[in-house]
Design a protein around this motif. Structure first.
Motif, PDB file in Angstrom:
ATOM      1  N   PHE A  75     125.109  28.547 -63.883  1.00 33.40           N
ATOM      2  CA  PHE A  75     126.220  28.050 -63.086  1.00 33.40           C
ATOM      3  C   PHE A  75     125.892  27.922 -61.602  1.00 33.40           C
ATOM      4  CE2 PHE A  75     128.223  30.727 -66.491  1.00 33.40           C
ATOM      5  CZ  PHE A  75     128.687  29.680 -67.273  1.00 33.40           C
ATOM      6  N   LEU A  76     124.740  28.432 -61.165  1.00 37.74           N
ATOM      7  CA  LEU A  76     124.499  28.576 -59.736  1.00 37.74           C
ATOM      8  C   LEU A  76     124.373  27.249 -59.007  1.00 37.74           C
ATOM      9  CD1 LEU A  76     122.031  31.618 -59.680  1.00 37.74           C
ATOM     10  CD2 LEU A  76     124.527  31.578 -59.746  1.00 37.74           C
ATOM     11  N   GLY A  77     124.001  26.193 -59.717  1.00 42.40           N
ATOM     12  CA  GLY A  77     123.891  24.876 -59.080  1.00 42.40           C
ATOM     13  C   GLY A  77     125.074  23.975 -59.352  1.00 42.40           C
ATOM     14  N   ILE A 129     131.514  30.902 -55.118  1.00 37.25           N
ATOM     15  CA  ILE A 129     130.131  31.205 -54.728  1.00 37.25           C
ATOM     16  C   ILE A 129     129.977  32.698 -54.448  1.00 37.25           C
ATOM     17  CG2 ILE A 129     128.385  30.851 -52.930  1.00 37.25           C
ATOM     18  CD1 ILE A 129     129.257  27.920 -52.827  1.00 37.25           C
ATOM     19  N   HIS A 130     130.961  33.287 -53.770  1.00 35.02           N
ATOM     20  CA  HIS A 130     130.927  34.728 -53.515  1.00 35.02           C
ATOM     21  C   HIS A 130     130.921  35.517 -54.819  1.00 35.02           C
ATOM     22  CE1 HIS A 130     132.672  34.357 -49.162  1.00 35.02           C
ATOM     23  NE2 HIS A 130     131.422  33.959 -49.258  1.00 35.02           N
ATOM     24  N   LEU A 131     131.739  35.062 -55.795  1.00 29.61           N
ATOM     25  CA  LEU A 131     131.776  35.741 -57.094  1.00 29.61           C
ATOM     26  C   LEU A 131     130.410  35.690 -57.757  1.00 29.61           C
ATOM     27  CD1 LEU A 131     133.182  37.110 -59.505  1.00 29.61           C
ATOM     28  CD2 LEU A 131     133.823  34.815 -60.307  1.00 29.61           C
ATOM     29  N   PHE A 132     129.770  34.512 -57.748  1.00 27.19           N
ATOM     30  CA  PHE A 132     128.457  34.398 -58.381  1.00 27.19           C
ATOM     31  C   PHE A 132     127.410  35.230 -57.648  1.00 27.19           C
ATOM     32  CE2 PHE A 132     129.998  30.306 -60.374  1.00 27.19           C
ATOM     33  CZ  PHE A 132     129.967  30.811 -61.667  1.00 27.19           C
ATOM     34  N   GLU A 133     127.496  35.276 -56.322  1.00 25.78           N
ATOM     35  CA  GLU A 133     126.584  36.138 -55.572  1.00 25.78           C
ATOM     36  C   GLU A 133     126.729  37.595 -56.006  1.00 25.78           C
ATOM     37  OE1 GLU A 133     126.995  35.699 -51.375  1.00 25.78           O
ATOM     38  OE2 GLU A 133     126.082  33.705 -51.332  1.00 25.78           O
ATOM     39  N   LYS A 141     123.856  17.576 -58.541  1.00 26.98           N
ATOM     40  CA  LYS A 141     123.584  17.058 -57.205  1.00 26.98           C
ATOM     41  C   LYS A 141     122.148  17.265 -56.752  1.00 26.98           C
ATOM     42  CE  LYS A 141     128.300  17.066 -55.473  1.00 26.98           C
ATOM     43  NZ  LYS A 141     129.198  17.454 -54.352  1.00 26.98           N
ATOM     44  N   GLY A 142     121.216  17.326 -57.686  1.00 27.72           N
ATOM     45  CA  GLY A 142     119.808  17.344 -57.337  1.00 27.72           C
ATOM     46  C   GLY A 142     119.429  18.457 -56.385  1.00 27.72           C
ATOM     47  N   GLU A 143     118.843  18.085 -55.255  1.00 28.59           N
ATOM     48  CA  GLU A 143     118.352  19.074 -54.299  1.00 28.59           C
ATOM     49  C   GLU A 143     119.479  19.910 -53.706  1.00 28.59           C
ATOM     50  OE1 GLU A 143     115.400  20.398 -53.478  1.00 28.59           O
ATOM     51  OE2 GLU A 143     114.869  19.260 -55.260  1.00 28.59           O
ATOM     52  N   GLU A 144     120.659  19.341 -53.586  1.00 24.21           N
ATOM     53  CA  GLU A 144     121.798  20.120 -53.076  1.00 24.21           C
ATOM     54  C   GLU A 144     122.138  21.255 -54.049  1.00 24.21           C
ATOM     55  OE1 GLU A 144     126.541  19.533 -52.082  1.00 24.21           O
ATOM     56  OE2 GLU A 144     125.210  17.804 -51.869  1.00 24.21           O
ATOM     57  N   SER A 145     122.101  20.959 -55.349  1.00 26.76           N
ATOM     58  CA  SER A 145     122.327  21.999 -56.360  1.00 26.76           C
ATOM     59  C   SER A 145     121.235  23.059 -56.296  1.00 26.76           C
ATOM     60  CB  SER A 145     122.371  21.377 -57.762  1.00 26.76           C
ATOM     61  OG  SER A 145     123.505  20.568 -57.925  1.00 26.76           O
ATOM     62  N   ASN A 146     119.984  22.607 -56.107  1.00 25.02           N
ATOM     63  CA  ASN A 146     118.863  23.555 -56.007  1.00 25.02           C
ATOM     64  C   ASN A 146     119.027  24.475 -54.794  1.00 25.02           C
ATOM     65  OD1 ASN A 146     117.608  22.548 -58.295  1.00 25.02           O
ATOM     66  ND2 ASN A 146     116.333  21.107 -57.160  1.00 25.02           N
ATOM     67  N   GLN A 168     121.794  25.295 -53.236  1.00 29.34           N
ATOM     68  CA  GLN A 168     122.914  26.208 -53.472  1.00 29.34           C
ATOM     69  C   GLN A 168     122.485  27.381 -54.341  1.00 29.34           C
ATOM     70  OE1 GLN A 168     127.037  24.714 -54.461  1.00 29.34           O
ATOM     71  NE2 GLN A 168     126.572  25.631 -56.448  1.00 29.34           N
ATOM     72  N   ALA A 169     121.753  27.090 -55.424  1.00 28.83           N
ATOM     73  CA  ALA A 169     121.316  28.145 -56.345  1.00 28.83           C
ATOM     74  C   ALA A 169     120.339  29.101 -55.663  1.00 28.83           C
ATOM     75  CB  ALA A 169     120.680  27.524 -57.587  1.00 28.83           C
TER      76      ALA A 169
END
Length: 452
Positions: free
Chosen positions: A114-116, A125-129, A166-171, A173-174
């Motif tokens: 789910f990270l990307g 995002i805070h929850l996943f962190e 979203k390609g590199e943006e997803s990368n 973020q993850a």
């Protein structure tokens, strides 16, 4: 210093001992901890993490998670009044706790998937962190107990492309989520290495001459492919960019094979492929959503109240409402992970046997289905084609044919997969690596190389 395989399916830690890589035993988890977490409530994860952070890090965490920590205090009081422990569990214990009562608590498998994801708001995002940090904290604690020393440096494996649209943006973020989580729990130096490259390091250790290796790493959520120039003269290099001839990746992994097998093998017993009273085919969208455990948006839609009302209407319109009732039970008792876990266990069984049984007692008493290697091949045909296209793309980018294909990852054990890949590039030797450990030991080798 460690190599940390924070995997979609399993987590593992590797260290170098007398120039040989070793995968640590992580307490009761063993060498490989399933990438799962169970909490009596989602809202207490941040509190569990806060309690275990060093004092020097607690003030900063409290400043960033103040509202979440405040909310968790009330929930913990309620849990204790009900006699429920506010502890988190991980690995197989997390799965056992979930299966014991799927309607209660919060269970997540493969958060790396789910990270990307697109469209995540700050709170998500805070929850996943916090989820990733809690899982890493559990692993780090066991690893430090095994080593009897603090761990401050880690090389973490990463896919070529994380799951996301979203390609590199997803990368980015993850990677940010993983980096923030790792530093939050005490890793001071964090580096990343591509998982197929790390897997290739272990194979390279066995080579006596320069070899072009097409590494195919089939992880839980992604499949990555790298063409690497390998050999004894390259082993001590700290910059392998010139030897990475090409790489490509698709957001398909072991979880997707499980999901497709669940869809093809289990869902017909819940009314998929049946008909409405009008003679029209039963809509399949809800069946897809029900097993899409690696897609937070589809799972949210499936478990929404609006979809519950839609399913009720479908039951009234169904030609076989008693069969369709089983899908309603999946919704009401939150059984998505149960279904996909059954398919996963069947996939594993099909490694040795040509047929396997999936018991579905949670859905209906004495309900079970038979699946076969042939059905698995049919169910995963689209995923296999995409992996084959990815391999072709890596070869085309490199401008040369591989001398050998090195396949690793849990799903690499499957004869269905091996037969398919062998047929795609006939005449090129196919080598099956340590199904779970190649990436981990490769990361350990790289950690020693760059941190010393």
């Amino acid at each position: 210093m460690i190599g940390f395989d924070y995997g979609t399916s399993n987590c593992a830690v590797g260290v170098m001992n007398n120039d040989q890589p070793t995968i640590l035993s992580l307490g009761d988890h063993g060498r490989f901890t399933p990438s799962t977490l169970y909490s009596p409530s989602r809202d207490i994860i941040s509190h569990w993490l806060y309690q275990r952070l060093p004092e020097s890090a607690q003030a900063d965490f409290k400043a960033r998670r103040g509202l979440s920590l405040q909310r968790s205090q009330n929930i913990i009081r309620e849990l204790k009044l009900d006699g429920i422990s506010p502890e988190l569990s991980f690995g197989q214990t997390a799965l056992d706790n979930y299966l014991n009562d799927p309607e209660e608590g919060y269970y997540i498998k493969s958060p790396k998937s789910f990270l990307g994801a697109s469209g995540l708001v700050e709170a998500q995002i805070h929850l996943f962190e916090d989820i990733v940090a809690a899982m890493m904290m559990n692993i780090k604690t066991h690893a430090e107990q095994a080593l009897q020393k603090d761990i401050t440096k880690a090389v973490i494996g990463r896919p070529i492309n994380f799951q996301g649209l979203k390609g590199e943006e997803s990368n980015r973020q993850a990677i940010n989520v993983l980096t923030n989580a790792a530093k939050q729990i005490g890793f001071k130096d964090v580096e990343f290495q591509f998982e197929p490259v790390a897997a290739g390091f272990e194979y390279e250790a066995s080579l006596s001459q320069e070899t072009k290796v097409l590494v195919v790493d089939i992880g839980g959520g992604t499949t990555d492919c790298s063409m690497l120039l390998m050999g004894p003269e390259f082993r001590e290099s700290t910059d392998r960019s010139a030897h990475l001839l090409s790489h490509s990746g698709v957001r398909i992994g072991g979880n997707d094979f499980d999901i497709q097998l669940a869809l093809k093998g289990i869902m017909p017993s819940l009314g998929m492929n049946s008909y409405l009273k009008t003679g029209k085919p039963m809509p399949v969208n809800s069946y897809n959503q029900a097993v899409a455990i690696n897609n937070v948006n589809l799972q949210t839609e499936f478990y929404s109240q609006a979809n519950r009302r839609f399913l009720e209407q479908l039951k009234r319109d169904a030609a076989e409402p008693d069969i369709f009732e089983r899908l309603l039970k999946v919704h009401d008792q939150k059984l998505s992970y149960c279904l996909v876990n059954g398919a996963e266990q069947a996939k594993i069984a099909l490694t040795e046997a040509h047929e396997a049984n999936i018991a579905l007692d949670e859905i209906d008493h004495q309900l079970s289905v038979e699946v076969s290697r042939g059905l698995m091949l049919e169910a995963s045909n689209s995923q296999l084609r995409q992996i084959s296209q990815m391999m072709d793309s890596a070869v085309k980018q490199a401008g040369c044919q591989p001398d050998v294909i090195f396949v690793t990852g849990g799903t690499a054990k499957s004869p269905v997969l091996n037969d398919y890949l062998t047929a795609q590039m006939p005449g090129i030797p196919l080598v099956i690596g340590d199904h779970f450990g190649s990436v981990t030991v490769g990361l350990a080798r790289w950690a020693k190389r760059i941190f010393t």
